[in-house]
Design a protein around this motif. Structure first.
Motif, PDB file in Angstrom:
ATOM      1  N   VAL A   9       0.853  -1.192   0.000  1.00  0.00           N
ATOM      2  CA  VAL A   9       0.000   0.000   0.000  1.00  0.00           C
ATOM      3  C   VAL A   9       0.887   1.240   0.000  1.00  0.00           C
ATOM      4  CG1 VAL A   9      -1.811   1.309   1.179  1.00  0.00           C
ATOM      5  CG2 VAL A   9      -1.826  -1.186   1.277  1.00  0.00           C
ATOM      6  N   PRO A  10       1.017   1.920  -1.153  1.00  0.00           N
ATOM      7  CA  PRO A  10       1.674   3.226  -1.144  1.00  0.00           C
ATOM      8  C   PRO A  10       0.751   4.204  -0.418  1.00  0.00           C
ATOM      9  CG  PRO A  10       1.535   2.305  -3.378  1.00  0.00           C
ATOM     10  CD  PRO A  10       0.640   1.491  -2.496  1.00  0.00           C
ATOM     11  N   ALA A  11       1.289   5.086   0.400  1.00  0.00           N
ATOM     12  CA  ALA A  11       0.465   5.999   1.201  1.00  0.00           C
ATOM     13  C   ALA A  11      -0.564   6.713   0.332  1.00  0.00           C
ATOM     14  CB  ALA A  11       1.356   7.013   1.900  1.00  0.00           C
ATOM     15  N   GLY A  12      -1.830   6.620   0.742  1.00  0.00           N
ATOM     16  CA  GLY A  12      -2.911   7.294   0.036  1.00  0.00           C
ATOM     17  C   GLY A  12      -3.355   6.603  -1.235  1.00  0.00           C
ATOM     18  N   GLN A  13      -2.881   5.391  -1.486  1.00  0.00           N
ATOM     19  CA  GLN A  13      -3.221   4.657  -2.710  1.00  0.00           C
ATOM     20  C   GLN A  13      -3.950   3.360  -2.348  1.00  0.00           C
ATOM     21  OE1 GLN A  13      -2.174   5.761  -5.889  1.00  0.00           O
ATOM     22  NE2 GLN A  13      -1.462   7.600  -4.883  1.00  0.00           N
ATOM     23  N   PRO A  14      -4.595   2.732  -3.329  1.00  0.00           N
ATOM     24  CA  PRO A  14      -5.264   1.457  -3.037  1.00  0.00           C
ATOM     25  C   PRO A  14      -4.262   0.310  -2.850  1.00  0.00           C
ATOM     26  CG  PRO A  14      -5.847   2.273  -5.246  1.00  0.00           C
ATOM     27  CD  PRO A  14      -4.877   3.238  -4.653  1.00  0.00           C
ATOM     28  N   LEU A  15      -4.728  -0.751  -2.256  1.00  0.00           N
ATOM     29  CA  LEU A  15      -3.947  -1.959  -2.021  1.00  0.00           C
ATOM     30  C   LEU A  15      -3.535  -2.595  -3.350  1.00  0.00           C
ATOM     31  CD1 LEU A  15      -3.028  -4.458  -0.245  1.00  0.00           C
ATOM     32  CD2 LEU A  15      -5.361  -5.297  -0.554  1.00  0.00           C
ATOM     33  N   ALA A  31       4.662  -3.225  -9.455  1.00  0.00           N
ATOM     34  CA  ALA A  31       4.839  -1.882 -10.013  1.00  0.00           C
ATOM     35  C   ALA A  31       4.003  -0.912  -9.194  1.00  0.00           C
ATOM     36  CB  ALA A  31       4.418  -1.855 -11.473  1.00  0.00           C
ATOM     37  N   LEU A  32       4.638   0.152  -8.727  1.00  0.00           N
ATOM     38  CA  LEU A  32       3.920   1.141  -7.925  1.00  0.00           C
ATOM     39  C   LEU A  32       3.309   2.199  -8.842  1.00  0.00           C
ATOM     40  CD1 LEU A  32       6.386   1.599  -4.930  1.00  0.00           C
ATOM     41  CD2 LEU A  32       4.431   0.067  -5.117  1.00  0.00           C
ATOM     42  N   PRO A  33       2.159   2.759  -8.451  1.00  0.00           N
ATOM     43  CA  PRO A  33       1.501   3.754  -9.309  1.00  0.00           C
ATOM     44  C   PRO A  33       2.335   5.029  -9.434  1.00  0.00           C
ATOM     45  CG  PRO A  33       0.398   3.600  -7.180  1.00  0.00           C
ATOM     46  CD  PRO A  33       1.435   2.525  -7.207  1.00  0.00           C
ATOM     47  N   THR A  34       2.206   5.675 -10.586  1.00  0.00           N
ATOM     48  CA  THR A  34       2.940   6.926 -10.824  1.00  0.00           C
ATOM     49  C   THR A  34       1.988   8.117 -10.869  1.00  0.00           C
ATOM     50  OG1 THR A  34       2.793   6.522 -13.194  1.00  0.00           O
ATOM     51  CG2 THR A  34       4.814   5.815 -12.100  1.00  0.00           C
ATOM     52  N   MET A  42       3.622   0.584   2.711  1.00  0.00           N
ATOM     53  CA  MET A  42       3.444  -0.483   3.699  1.00  0.00           C
ATOM     54  C   MET A  42       3.482  -1.795   2.936  1.00  0.00           C
ATOM     55  SD  MET A  42       2.703  -1.526   6.804  1.00  0.00           S
ATOM     56  CE  MET A  42       1.951  -0.241   7.759  1.00  0.00           C
ATOM     57  N   VAL A  43       4.265  -2.740   3.431  1.00  0.00           N
ATOM     58  CA  VAL A  43       4.333  -4.088   2.858  1.00  0.00           C
ATOM     59  C   VAL A  43       3.944  -5.052   3.966  1.00  0.00           C
ATOM     60  CG1 VAL A  43       5.798  -5.794   1.717  1.00  0.00           C
ATOM     61  CG2 VAL A  43       6.222  -3.362   1.334  1.00  0.00           C
ATOM     62  N   PHE A  44       3.047  -5.999   3.653  1.00  0.00           N
ATOM     63  CA  PHE A  44       2.598  -6.917   4.694  1.00  0.00           C
ATOM     64  C   PHE A  44       2.189  -8.254   4.100  1.00  0.00           C
ATOM     65  CE2 PHE A  44      -0.866  -4.228   3.305  1.00  0.00           C
ATOM     66  CZ  PHE A  44      -1.911  -5.111   3.072  1.00  0.00           C
ATOM     67  N   LEU A  45       2.187  -9.273   4.948  1.00  0.00           N
ATOM     68  CA  LEU A  45       1.652 -10.582   4.580  1.00  0.00           C
ATOM     69  C   LEU A  45       0.135 -10.474   4.596  1.00  0.00           C
ATOM     70  CD1 LEU A  45       3.930 -12.923   6.690  1.00  0.00           C
ATOM     71  CD2 LEU A  45       3.665 -13.025   4.220  1.00  0.00           C
ATOM     72  N   LEU A  46      -0.525 -10.989   3.573  1.00  0.00           N
ATOM     73  CA  LEU A  46      -1.982 -10.966   3.546  1.00  0.00           C
ATOM     74  C   LEU A  46      -2.532 -11.886   4.632  1.00  0.00           C
ATOM     75  CD1 LEU A  46      -2.531 -10.972  -0.313  1.00  0.00           C
ATOM     76  CD2 LEU A  46      -3.005  -9.093   1.264  1.00  0.00           C
ATOM     77  N   PRO A  47      -3.750 -11.624   5.109  1.00  0.00           N
ATOM     78  CA  PRO A  47      -4.336 -12.469   6.153  1.00  0.00           C
ATOM     79  C   PRO A  47      -4.355 -13.939   5.735  1.00  0.00           C
ATOM     80  CG  PRO A  47      -5.674 -10.523   5.798  1.00  0.00           C
ATOM     81  CD  PRO A  47      -4.623 -10.529   4.725  1.00  0.00           C
TER      82      PRO A  47
END
Length: 198
Positions: A9-15, A31-34, A42-47
């Protein structure tokens, strides 16, 4: 490893849960949005996802052009795994190129070693803000002198003479008043003595 494993999740962007490519069964590129500026991801393991035993996920960052040229220069950001299922990283997407997050499932030992190297490099080469703070912070002796000077200036107005030798005295109550005011000021602005010029 099948199905989405990681969330980005880039801050303020969708998952972002689906990797843009999977170079190997243990490597994932996102690829992160431009479209919008962001400074943290934020990088995390999915539930309900768990990594294989004795492994962790190493998180890397590269520019999109490096990745597409086949010569990526990935920079290690950190890691996640059992006991630390998420992490936030400061990044800058100021590049017009775009950024790619790489996630590699590696041995816990390898990721742990890289984390130690990263921590050692940060302590040797502090960021600009940390360096500036270290350079600006006065030494303990100077802080002690400023505290004494502050007390002396306050208590001087309470001094009077007593006894046959004309000895200057300061009522103990005055010292108590100074301490209360000083303590209150330190609570309001803990760095006020550091800002004080000599």
């Amino acid at each position: 490893m099948s199905g989405p494993l990681f969330g980005i999740v880039p801050a303020g962007q969708p998952l972002i849960a689906e990797p843009s490519s999977t170079p190997s069964p243990t490597s994932f590129l996102y690829a992160l949005p431009t479209t919008k500026d962001f400074h943290h991801i934020m990088v995390f393991l999915l539930p309900a996802v768990s990594l294989p035993p004795n492994t962790a996920a190493a998180i890397y960052l590269a520019t999109a052009s490096d990745v597409s040229s086949g010569n990526p220069n990935f920079k290690f950001l950190g890691g996640i795994g059992p006991g630390k299922e998420s992490a936030m990283f400061k990044v800058s997407n100021a590049t017009t190129d775009g950024l790619v997050i790489g996630v590699e499932v590696e041995s816990e030992e390898s990721v742990g070693q890289r984390l130690q190297e990263l921590a050692a490099n940060k302590s040797k080469n502090p960021s600009g803000a940390q360096q500036q703070q270290q350079q600006q912070q006065p030494p303990t002796v100077v802080l002690a002198q400023r505290i004494i000077q502050n007390a002396f200036n306050f208590l001087a107005s309470f001094s009077g003479t007593a006894g046959p030798g004309g000895v200057e005295v300061v009522p103990l109550k005055a010292f108590q008043n100074w301490w209360e005011k000083f303590e209150s000021r330190v609570r309001a602005d803990p760095s006020f003595l550091e800002k004080q010029s000599d």
